[in-house]
Motif scaffolding. Structure first.
Motif, short mmCIF file in Angstrom:
data_model
loop_
_atom_site.label_atom_id
_atom_site.label_comp_id
_atom_site.label_asym_id
_atom_site.label_seq_id
_atom_site.Cartn_x
_atom_site.Cartn_y
_atom_site.Cartn_z
N SER A 17 0.87 -1.19 0.00
CA SER A 17 0.00 0.00 0.00
C SER A 17 0.90 1.24 0.00
O SER A 17 2.11 1.14 0.25
CB SER A 17 -0.86 0.02 1.27
OG SER A 17 -0.01 0.16 2.39
N ARG A 18 0.29 2.41 -0.22
CA ARG A 18 1.09 3.64 -0.19
C ARG A 18 1.74 3.82 1.19
O ARG A 18 2.91 4.20 1.29
CB ARG A 18 0.22 4.85 -0.53
CG ARG A 18 1.03 6.14 -0.49
CD ARG A 18 0.45 7.22 -1.34
NE ARG A 18 -0.81 7.68 -0.80
CZ ARG A 18 -1.56 8.61 -1.38
NH1 ARG A 18 -1.19 9.15 -2.52
NH2 ARG A 18 -2.69 8.97 -0.84
N GLU A 19 0.99 3.50 2.27
CA GLU A 19 1.55 3.64 3.62
C GLU A 19 2.76 2.71 3.79
O GLU A 19 3.76 3.10 4.40
CB GLU A 19 0.49 3.29 4.69
CG GLU A 19 -0.54 4.39 4.92
CD GLU A 19 -1.41 4.66 3.70
OE1 GLU A 19 -1.70 3.69 2.94
OE2 GLU A 19 -1.77 5.84 3.48
N GLU A 20 2.66 1.52 3.25
CA GLU A 20 3.79 0.58 3.38
C GLU A 20 5.01 1.07 2.58
O GLU A 20 6.15 0.89 3.01
CB GLU A 20 3.36 -0.83 2.93
CG GLU A 20 2.43 -1.47 3.95
CD GLU A 20 1.73 -2.73 3.44
OE1 GLU A 20 1.51 -3.62 4.25
OE2 GLU A 20 1.39 -2.80 2.23
#
Ligand code: ATP
Length: 295
Positions: A124-127
């Motif tokens: 994900s973008r957060e990851e």
């Protein structure tokens, strides 16, 4: 599998930048208002049968080995996920280098995004942001983009409403500044109260969509180091303000200066003066662009 990707890595400006303290790990805690602008580097990623990472760039003085942030970004994900194929990265630079516009960080962010997509890594973008901070403090923001409050060393991000659209005039003097040296030369304790930018006030002004108020609250503590050393920075700011900029400021650790304009003709006039006037030999790169708010 996608084998070829074309990406745009956008540059940023800091509408405000405050340094709170030096941490034990050597980094500084900061509070910054970040804004993406319409100047970008172009990246092409090509998956290759031959394993390994190859980098090619239009600027001969940039490294193409593990010292290039795009190399580090590709390696970080390809090692972690044991990607068997190789990658060829073509980087065309347009964002001024060593200029306070996070060019290298934005390139790295685009490569993280691209490698994740190309090899179906499923992050994900957060990851990606969590991994990106290992490459550079501004990399997580470059994955987020738009208008944002950045805290910690740059990894604590709060997205803000998009800034009202306006013209952005950017001028980079023909000097390069090392971010590391600027931070090292900043004496936080000697700082006087009135050069402490009102970050909370700027957040409120952005929430009210009050561009005039945002411009009034411009401030960058790193000007104490860079602008003191290079008078051209204040000279460029003066030209922008004289020609009708709402306000003008140095971005990041400098030396790039930007001004915001609501009047297109005023922005054009300031552009012409910086490009062809008495400062032309010192203001080496001049661009007239807009805010970039797409996430
Ligand atoms: P920041 O705003 O985050 O301080 P900056 O504008 O000061 O960034 P960059 O242009 O990102 O600085 O790069 C600074 C140094 O990093 C350059 O001197 C260059 O040798 C090295 N570098 C490594 N990779 C890149 C890249 N992809 N693009 C530009 N510079 C890179």
């Amino acid at each position: 599998m996608t084998t070829h990707l074309k990406l745009k890595a956008y540059g940023k400006i800091n509408l405000a930048l405050d340094v709170l303290r030096k941490r034990e790990d050597g980094y500084h805690d900061v509070r910054m208002i970040m804004q993406t602008v319409g100047i970008y580097d172009q990246l092409e990623l090509q998956a290759t049968r031959k394993p390994g990472i190859a980098v090619e760039t239009n600027l001969s003085y940039l490294p193409v080995n593990e010292n290039n942030l795009v190399y580090q970004a590709a390696k970080l994900l390809m090692d972690e996920f044991s990607v068997k194929s190789g990658i060829h990265i073509t980087l065309r630079k347009f964002i001024p280098v060593a200029a306070g516009m996070a060019g290298g960080s934005s390139d790295a962010a685009s490569v993280l995004f691209g490698v994740n997509k190309m090899f179906n890594l499923g992050l994900s973008r957060e990851e990606l942001m969590k991994r990106g901070v290992k490459i550079g403090a501004d990399v997580p923001y470059c994955l987020l983009r738009g208008t944002a409050l950045s805290e910690g060393i740059g990894e604590k991000l709060t997205p803000l409403p998009a800034m009202p659209q306006c013209r952005v005039l950017i001028a980079k003097p023909g000097i390069s500044v090392s971010t590391k040296l600027v931070y090292e030369n900043l004496n936080i304790n000697a700082r006087s109260g009135d050069c402490h930018p009102d970050i909370d006030g700027m957040v409120q002004a952005i929430q009210k969509q009050d561009l005039q108020e945002v411009a009034k609250k411009f401030g960058n503590v790193l000007e104490l180091v860079t602008a003191k050393k290079y008078p051209i920075i204040e000279e460029i700011k003066a030209v922008m303000k004289k020609n009708g900029a709402l306000n003008a400021l140095m971005s990041g650790s400098g030396p790039t200066v930007f001004g915001l304009f609501t009047d297109e003709r005023a922005a054009q006039k300031a552009y012409e003066e910086l490009r062809y006037g008495s400062l032309a030999s010192l203001a080496k790169q001049v661009y007239l662009t807009s805010l970039f708010n797409r996430r």
